[in-house]
Design a protein around this motif. Structure first.
Motif, PDB file in Angstrom:
ATOM      1  N   ILE A   1       0.835  -1.198   0.000  1.00  0.00           N
ATOM      2  CA  ILE A   1       0.000   0.000   0.000  1.00  0.00           C
ATOM      3  C   ILE A   1       0.876   1.255   0.000  1.00  0.00           C
ATOM      4  O   ILE A   1       2.038   1.224   0.419  1.00  0.00           O
ATOM      5  CB  ILE A   1      -0.953   0.007   1.209  1.00  0.00           C
ATOM      6  N   SER A   2       0.302   2.353  -0.470  1.00  0.00           N
ATOM      7  CA  SER A   2       1.023   3.621  -0.538  1.00  0.00           C
ATOM      8  C   SER A   2       1.015   4.304   0.827  1.00  0.00           C
ATOM      9  O   SER A   2       0.286   3.905   1.751  1.00  0.00           O
ATOM     10  CB  SER A   2       0.362   4.532  -1.569  1.00  0.00           C
ATOM     11  N   ASP A   3       1.822   5.362   0.949  1.00  0.00           N
ATOM     12  CA  ASP A   3       1.852   6.127   2.199  1.00  0.00           C
ATOM     13  C   ASP A   3       0.486   6.738   2.490  1.00  0.00           C
ATOM     14  O   ASP A   3       0.053   6.799   3.652  1.00  0.00           O
ATOM     15  CB  ASP A   3       2.911   7.232   2.114  1.00  0.00           C
ATOM     16  N   GLU A   4      -0.208   7.176   1.433  1.00  0.00           N
ATOM     17  CA  GLU A   4      -1.532   7.758   1.618  1.00  0.00           C
ATOM     18  C   GLU A   4      -2.514   6.711   2.149  1.00  0.00           C
ATOM     19  O   GLU A   4      -3.296   6.996   3.070  1.00  0.00           O
ATOM     20  CB  GLU A   4      -2.039   8.322   0.289  1.00  0.00           C
ATOM     21  N   GLN A   5      -2.457   5.513   1.600  1.00  0.00           N
ATOM     22  CA  GLN A   5      -3.334   4.450   2.073  1.00  0.00           C
ATOM     23  C   GLN A   5      -3.008   4.063   3.509  1.00  0.00           C
ATOM     24  O   GLN A   5      -3.907   3.771   4.307  1.00  0.00           O
ATOM     25  CB  GLN A   5      -3.207   3.228   1.157  1.00  0.00           C
ATOM     26  N   ARG A   6      -1.717   4.093   3.833  1.00  0.00           N
ATOM     27  CA  ARG A   6      -1.315   3.771   5.201  1.00  0.00           C
ATOM     28  C   ARG A   6      -1.851   4.809   6.180  1.00  0.00           C
ATOM     29  O   ARG A   6      -2.288   4.478   7.297  1.00  0.00           O
ATOM     30  CB  ARG A   6       0.223   3.684   5.266  1.00  0.00           C
ATOM     31  N   SER A   7      -1.855   6.066   5.774  1.00  0.00           N
ATOM     32  CA  SER A   7      -2.399   7.132   6.616  1.00  0.00           C
ATOM     33  C   SER A   7      -3.898   6.956   6.814  1.00  0.00           C
ATOM     34  O   SER A   7      -4.430   7.163   7.916  1.00  0.00           O
ATOM     35  CB  SER A   7      -2.105   8.499   5.990  1.00  0.00           C
ATOM     36  N   GLN A   8      -4.577   6.549   5.742  1.00  0.00           N
ATOM     37  CA  GLN A   8      -6.013   6.315   5.843  1.00  0.00           C
ATOM     38  C   GLN A   8      -6.327   5.164   6.780  1.00  0.00           C
ATOM     39  O   GLN A   8      -7.316   5.204   7.524  1.00  0.00           O
ATOM     40  CB  GLN A   8      -6.580   6.035   4.452  1.00  0.00           C
ATOM     41  N   LEU A   9      -5.468   4.134   6.783  1.00  0.00           N
ATOM     42  CA  LEU A   9      -5.659   3.026   7.710  1.00  0.00           C
ATOM     43  C   LEU A   9      -5.504   3.494   9.156  1.00  0.00           C
ATOM     44  O   LEU A   9      -6.257   3.069  10.045  1.00  0.00           O
ATOM     45  CB  LEU A   9      -4.642   1.917   7.406  1.00  0.00           C
ATOM     46  N   ALA A  10      -4.532   4.354   9.388  1.00  0.00           N
ATOM     47  CA  ALA A  10      -4.309   4.855  10.741  1.00  0.00           C
ATOM     48  C   ALA A  10      -5.504   5.672  11.219  1.00  0.00           C
ATOM     49  O   ALA A  10      -5.922   5.566  12.382  1.00  0.00           O
ATOM     50  CB  ALA A  10      -3.031   5.700  10.768  1.00  0.00           C
ATOM     51  N   ILE A  11      -6.065   6.476  10.311  1.00  0.00           N
ATOM     52  CA  ILE A  11      -7.240   7.286  10.671  1.00  0.00           C
ATOM     53  C   ILE A  11      -8.428   6.384  10.979  1.00  0.00           C
ATOM     54  O   ILE A  11      -9.169   6.592  11.952  1.00  0.00           O
ATOM     55  CB  ILE A  11      -7.573   8.265   9.527  1.00  0.00           C
ATOM     56  N   ALA A  12      -8.630   5.358  10.131  1.00  0.00           N
ATOM     57  CA  ALA A  12      -9.734   4.420  10.342  1.00  0.00           C
ATOM     58  C   ALA A  12      -9.576   3.671  11.655  1.00  0.00           C
ATOM     59  O   ALA A  12     -10.548   3.464  12.404  1.00  0.00           O
ATOM     60  CB  ALA A  12      -9.803   3.446   9.180  1.00  0.00           C
ATOM     61  N   LYS A  13      -8.351   3.261  11.954  1.00  0.00           N
ATOM     62  CA  LYS A  13      -8.092   2.538  13.204  1.00  0.00           C
ATOM     63  C   LYS A  13      -8.407   3.410  14.412  1.00  0.00           C
ATOM     64  O   LYS A  13      -9.057   2.961  15.378  1.00  0.00           O
ATOM     65  CB  LYS A  13      -6.632   2.088  13.238  1.00  0.00           C
ATOM     66  N   LYS A  14      -7.977   4.669  14.361  1.00  0.00           N
ATOM     67  CA  LYS A  14      -8.216   5.582  15.485  1.00  0.00           C
ATOM     68  C   LYS A  14      -9.709   5.810  15.683  1.00  0.00           C
ATOM     69  O   LYS A  14     -10.203   5.825  16.828  1.00  0.00           O
ATOM     70  CB  LYS A  14      -7.507   6.910  15.222  1.00  0.00           C
ATOM     71  N   ALA A  15     -10.442   5.962  14.567  1.00  0.00           N
ATOM     72  CA  ALA A  15     -11.879   6.189  14.665  1.00  0.00           C
ATOM     73  C   ALA A  15     -12.589   4.988  15.281  1.00  0.00           C
ATOM     74  O   ALA A  15     -13.488   5.129  16.115  1.00  0.00           O
ATOM     75  CB  ALA A  15     -12.448   6.485  13.274  1.00  0.00           C
ATOM     76  N   LEU A  16     -12.165   3.802  14.912  1.00  0.00           N
ATOM     77  CA  LEU A  16     -12.790   2.589  15.453  1.00  0.00           C
ATOM     78  C   LEU A  16     -12.485   2.439  16.931  1.00  0.00           C
ATOM     79  O   LEU A  16     -13.343   2.033  17.727  1.00  0.00           O
ATOM     80  CB  LEU A  16     -12.295   1.375  14.672  1.00  0.00           C
ATOM     81  N   GLU A  17     -11.257   2.745  17.323  1.00  0.00           N
ATOM     82  CA  GLU A  17     -10.855   2.584  18.719  1.00  0.00           C
ATOM     83  C   GLU A  17     -11.548   3.602  19.632  1.00  0.00           C
ATOM     84  O   GLU A  17     -11.707   3.363  20.841  1.00  0.00           O
ATOM     85  CB  GLU A  17      -9.335   2.715  18.842  1.00  0.00           C
ATOM     86  N   GLN A  18     -11.996   4.723  19.074  1.00  0.00           N
ATOM     87  CA  GLN A  18     -12.657   5.766  19.879  1.00  0.00           C
ATOM     88  C   GLN A  18     -14.153   5.534  20.023  1.00  0.00           C
ATOM     89  O   GLN A  18     -14.831   6.246  20.762  1.00  0.00           O
ATOM     90  CB  GLN A  18     -12.401   7.136  19.242  1.00  0.00           C
ATOM     91  N   GLU A  19     -14.664   4.526  19.285  1.00  0.00           N
ATOM     92  CA  GLU A  19     -16.082   4.228  19.406  1.00  0.00           C
ATOM     93  C   GLU A  19     -16.394   3.635  20.782  1.00  0.00           C
ATOM     94  O   GLU A  19     -15.552   2.978  21.400  1.00  0.00           O
ATOM     95  CB  GLU A  19     -16.510   3.215  18.325  1.00  0.00           C
ATOM     96  N   ASP A  20     -17.640   3.886  21.249  1.00  0.00           N
ATOM     97  CA  ASP A  20     -18.061   3.312  22.535  1.00  0.00           C
ATOM     98  C   ASP A  20     -18.165   1.808  22.437  1.00  0.00           C
ATOM     99  O   ASP A  20     -18.599   1.270  21.444  1.00  0.00           O
ATOM    100  CB  ASP A  20     -19.423   3.910  22.947  1.00  0.00           C
TER     101      ASP A  20
END
Length: 295
Positions: free
Chosen positions: A276-295
């Motif tokens: 994956i590209s650096d941009e895709q890797r950044s998107q994965l990090a954002i998605a992971k953070k959003a999921l971890e912040q869910e109740d």
């Protein structure tokens, strides 16, 4: 790879050396290599099936290459059961099986490779041909009267078979250069074993559906078919698409050897999961953070 599978040395002896002449009679249909028991081979086969499934996952994800596996054989050699057992761990979404019977009227109005090319596997997939375009240099050669239905503009019985060998070699070279890896198997059954299997189909009611009177009629041409196959091997086993002659009198050994060769060929390919590209890797990090912040 997690599967504990090491190559079977017999696979190197089954190949038809490109550029060399062989005699099919020199290959023993009852050969079982170093394996003395069905049980030991089945353990090895199970590991091979697991490894093949892993390779298929990468092939599918990479979507760069495709694999075309061709099975040719005399009747009752075990093509169907070999496909069933060896490919039992494959994801159906990444595998296609085609059986080529007598061509239709539409297909006869085209060149003999037309219906074949439509069935070549897409990138990322494994395609299996249960019989193939080689029938056009096999059954049609044994029964040349079939050529009349093809309405060929030029027909010279002395030239047509060398011509078709060349056309097939060119076709396979074209497919290979475009990313299709071709693996060609001939399941080599003895005439005695074929007789035993035919009798089994006749004597066992649950196998009656497998039997056809035409099978017995074609058995009368055994020597002609053996000669035609030998000629095919000597003219179309190439560096890019070699033939493998697989002993088929012992089905358990046939399946093991086929699985071994497929795994070896896949291992030699440049298979890797996509990066994956650096941009895709950044998107994965954002998605992971959003999921971890869910109740």
């Amino acid at each position: 790879m997690t599967a504990d599978f090491t190559p079977n040395p017999l696979s190197h002896r089954t190949i038809v050396p490109p550029g060399q002449k062989i005699d099919l009679q020199d290959y023993d249909p009852a050969d079982t290599g170093k394996f003395e028991s069905k049980e030991s081979a089945q353990v090895k086969l199970a590991a091979g099936i697991l490894q093949l499934a892993e390779y298929q996952n990468i092939l599918y994800a990479q979507n760069k290459f495709s694999v075309l596996i061709i099975f040719q054989a005399m009747d009752a050699a075990g093509k169907d059961s070999t496909i069933k057992h060896v490919m039992s761990g494959i994801n159906p979404q990444g595998c296609q099986v085609f059986s080529f019977t007598s061509p239709s009227t539409e297909e006869l109005d085209h060149d003999y490779l037309w219906r074949i090319h439509k069935s070549v596997p897409e990138r990322g997939r494994i395609g299996i041909f249960n019989r193939s375009y080689y029938e056009e240099a096999l059954i049609v050669r044994v029964h040349p009267e079939l050529l009349a239905a093809q309405s060929l503009p030029h027909l010279d019985l002395k030239q047509i078979w060398p011509q078709r060998f060349q056309e097939i070699n060119d076709f396979e070279r074209y497919l290979t250069s475009n990313g299709t890896v071709i693996i060609k198997f001939f399941l080599h059954v003895s005439k005695q074993e074929q007789k035993r299997r035919f009798l089994g189909r006749i004597n066992e009611p649950e196998k009656h559906w497998k039997f056809s009177v035409q099978d017995i009629q074609e058995r009368a041409y055994w020597d002609d078919y053996q000669a035609a196959y030998t000629d095919i091997f000597n003219h179309t086993s190439t560096a890019v698409a070699p033939w493998y002659i697989i002993p088929a009198d012992r089905k358990w050994f046939t399946r093991l050897t086929v699985a071994d060769i497929i795994c070896n060929r896949l291992q030699q390919m440049d298979l890797a999961y996509p990066q994956i590209s650096d941009e895709q890797r950044s998107q994965l990090a954002i998605a992971k953070k959003a999921l971890e912040q869910e109740d």
